[in-house]
Design a protein around this motif. Sequence first.
Motif, mmCIF file in Angstrom:
data_model
loop_
_atom_site.group_PDB
_atom_site.id
_atom_site.type_symbol
_atom_site.label_atom_id
_atom_site.label_comp_id
_atom_site.label_asym_id
_atom_site.label_seq_id
_atom_site.Cartn_x
_atom_site.Cartn_y
_atom_site.Cartn_z
ATOM 1 N N GLY A 45 0.796 -1.220 0.000
ATOM 2 C CA GLY A 45 0.000 0.000 0.000
ATOM 3 C C GLY A 45 0.822 1.260 0.000
ATOM 4 N N GLU A 46 2.059 1.156 -0.448
ATOM 5 C CA GLU A 46 2.966 2.301 -0.412
ATOM 6 C C GLU A 46 3.367 2.752 -1.812
ATOM 7 N N THR A 47 3.535 4.055 -1.939
ATOM 8 C CA THR A 47 4.121 4.624 -3.146
ATOM 9 C C THR A 47 5.629 4.449 -3.068
ATOM 10 N N GLU A 48 6.210 3.731 -4.033
ATOM 11 C CA GLU A 48 7.640 3.437 -3.968
ATOM 12 C C GLU A 48 8.486 4.604 -4.443
ATOM 13 N N ARG A 49 8.107 5.186 -5.584
ATOM 14 C CA ARG A 49 8.872 6.341 -6.072
ATOM 15 C C ARG A 49 8.159 6.959 -7.265
ATOM 16 N N SER A 50 8.444 8.225 -7.497
ATOM 17 C CA SER A 50 7.952 8.911 -8.676
ATOM 18 C C SER A 50 8.869 8.592 -9.852
ATOM 19 N N LEU A 51 8.278 8.302 -11.001
ATOM 20 C CA LEU A 51 9.059 7.983 -12.196
ATOM 21 C C LEU A 51 9.362 9.221 -13.024
ATOM 22 N N CYS A 52 8.390 10.123 -13.131
ATOM 23 C CA CYS A 52 8.605 11.351 -13.884
ATOM 24 C C CYS A 52 7.434 12.290 -13.640
ATOM 25 N N PRO A 53 7.657 13.606 -13.769
ATOM 26 C CA PRO A 53 6.546 14.550 -13.658
ATOM 27 C C PRO A 53 5.597 14.397 -14.850
ATOM 28 N N LEU A 54 4.333 14.739 -14.632
ATOM 29 C CA LEU A 54 3.326 14.774 -15.698
ATOM 30 C C LEU A 54 2.565 16.087 -15.558
ATOM 31 N N GLU A 55 2.962 17.087 -16.331
ATOM 32 C CA GLU A 55 2.353 18.413 -16.278
ATOM 33 C C GLU A 55 2.282 18.928 -14.835
ATOM 34 N N ALA A 56 3.328 18.632 -14.067
ATOM 35 C CA ALA A 56 3.345 19.001 -12.656
ATOM 36 C C ALA A 56 3.326 20.510 -12.439
ATOM 37 N N ASP A 57 3.761 21.268 -13.444
ATOM 38 C CA ASP A 57 3.802 22.724 -13.322
ATOM 39 C C ASP A 57 2.526 23.385 -13.820
ATOM 40 N N ASN A 58 1.508 22.574 -14.135
ATOM 41 C CA ASN A 58 0.260 23.103 -14.679
ATOM 42 C C ASN A 58 -0.885 22.750 -13.734
ATOM 43 N N PRO A 59 -1.334 23.674 -12.891
ATOM 44 C CA PRO A 59 -2.392 23.362 -11.929
ATOM 45 C C PRO A 59 -3.766 23.200 -12.553
ATOM 46 N N VAL A 60 -3.891 23.518 -13.835
ATOM 47 C CA VAL A 60 -5.184 23.440 -14.514
ATOM 48 C C VAL A 60 -5.548 21.993 -14.857
ATOM 49 N N THR A 61 -4.540 21.123 -15.081
ATOM 50 C CA THR A 61 -4.803 19.798 -15.651
ATOM 51 C C THR A 61 -4.647 18.675 -14.642
ATOM 52 N N ARG A 62 -5.211 17.530 -15.026
ATOM 53 C CA ARG A 62 -5.039 16.265 -14.317
ATOM 54 C C ARG A 62 -4.931 15.152 -15.350
ATOM 55 N N SER A 63 -4.513 13.976 -14.900
ATOM 56 C CA SER A 63 -4.491 12.829 -15.796
ATOM 57 C C SER A 63 -5.902 12.296 -16.016
ATOM 58 N N ASN A 64 -6.092 11.540 -17.078
ATOM 59 C CA ASN A 64 -7.399 10.941 -17.360
ATOM 60 C C ASN A 64 -7.190 9.516 -17.860
ATOM 61 N N ASP A 65 -7.526 9.223 -19.087
ATOM 62 C CA ASP A 65 -7.486 7.863 -19.618
ATOM 63 C C ASP A 65 -6.056 7.435 -19.955
ATOM 64 N N GLY A 66 -5.741 6.152 -19.752
ATOM 65 C CA GLY A 66 -4.413 5.648 -20.099
ATOM 66 C C GLY A 66 -4.392 4.140 -20.196
ATOM 67 N N ARG A 67 -3.376 3.629 -20.908
ATOM 68 C CA ARG A 67 -3.239 2.183 -21.078
ATOM 69 C C ARG A 67 -1.833 1.878 -21.587
#
Length: 274
Positions: free
Chosen positions: A73-95
């Motif tokens: 149940g733990e977050t091991e590590r961040s792999l890379c930022p994803l629009e981290a500097d943009n407070p307007v957006t969030r992630s959505n669909d992925g595969r």
Amino acid sequence: MIYDATNCTLGEGPLWHPERKELFWFDILGKRLHRKGQHWQFDTYVSAAGWVDRDRLMVASARDLFLFNVETGETERSLCPLEADNPVTRSNDGRADPQGGFWIGTMGIKAERGAGAIWRYYRGELRRLFPDITISNAICFAPDGATAYFTDTPTRQIMRVALDADGWPKGTPEVHIDLTRERLNPDGAVVDAAGNLWNAQWGASRVACYDPTGRFQKAVGFDGLQTSCPAFGGDDLTTLFCTTAAEGLNGDAEGRTYAATGHGPGQAEHKVTL
């Protein structure tokens, strides 16, 4: 039938883990990752995942892609930022794609026009593929890895694009399925083992199946109105799961995760290569 009665404000991202034989899914607005009988709470939006090994998922959030261990149940590590500097957006669909990459779409938290994009993570590199996306959805792949599909939901068109041997797009996306005449809203999608595309259609209480040429074949109905994303699972990959969203609706059918047997078979979900 109802697979899980947990009410999700915005159910999304169902993933059948082929090694664990378990379904994982998200409530984006609830900031939770679910499996049957359990959930994990996060402090930001989470929306989609790919499996890395038996115990670890790559999870897409509003600010990064990170590794999450479902045993601890733990977050091991961040792999890379994803629009981290943009407070307007969030992630959505992925595969995950057949080559081991992971495609993830972003969008405005309030569905701001053109605020999102579609990205691909592959062996440590995150690259923006398609900008100016309003609501990213329907990310899925032909079994041979030669074609990717996606949509910007307000356009009501599911696109296809050819992929090279490493899974990167080549050429210009073309319209694969045009739903403008039917006024249907394409949401999440998955491709089965025969190359048929199964698309959840928001507001239509259904997942529709289209053959590899884009021709409509049939639709599977679900009680939830806002069907959001399908996934194939079960021991023989012939159970069609579908998340739904309760956002803006009342009623016991809304926001549940559903299952319909006897469809597909689907592809086993592809493993993400870090």
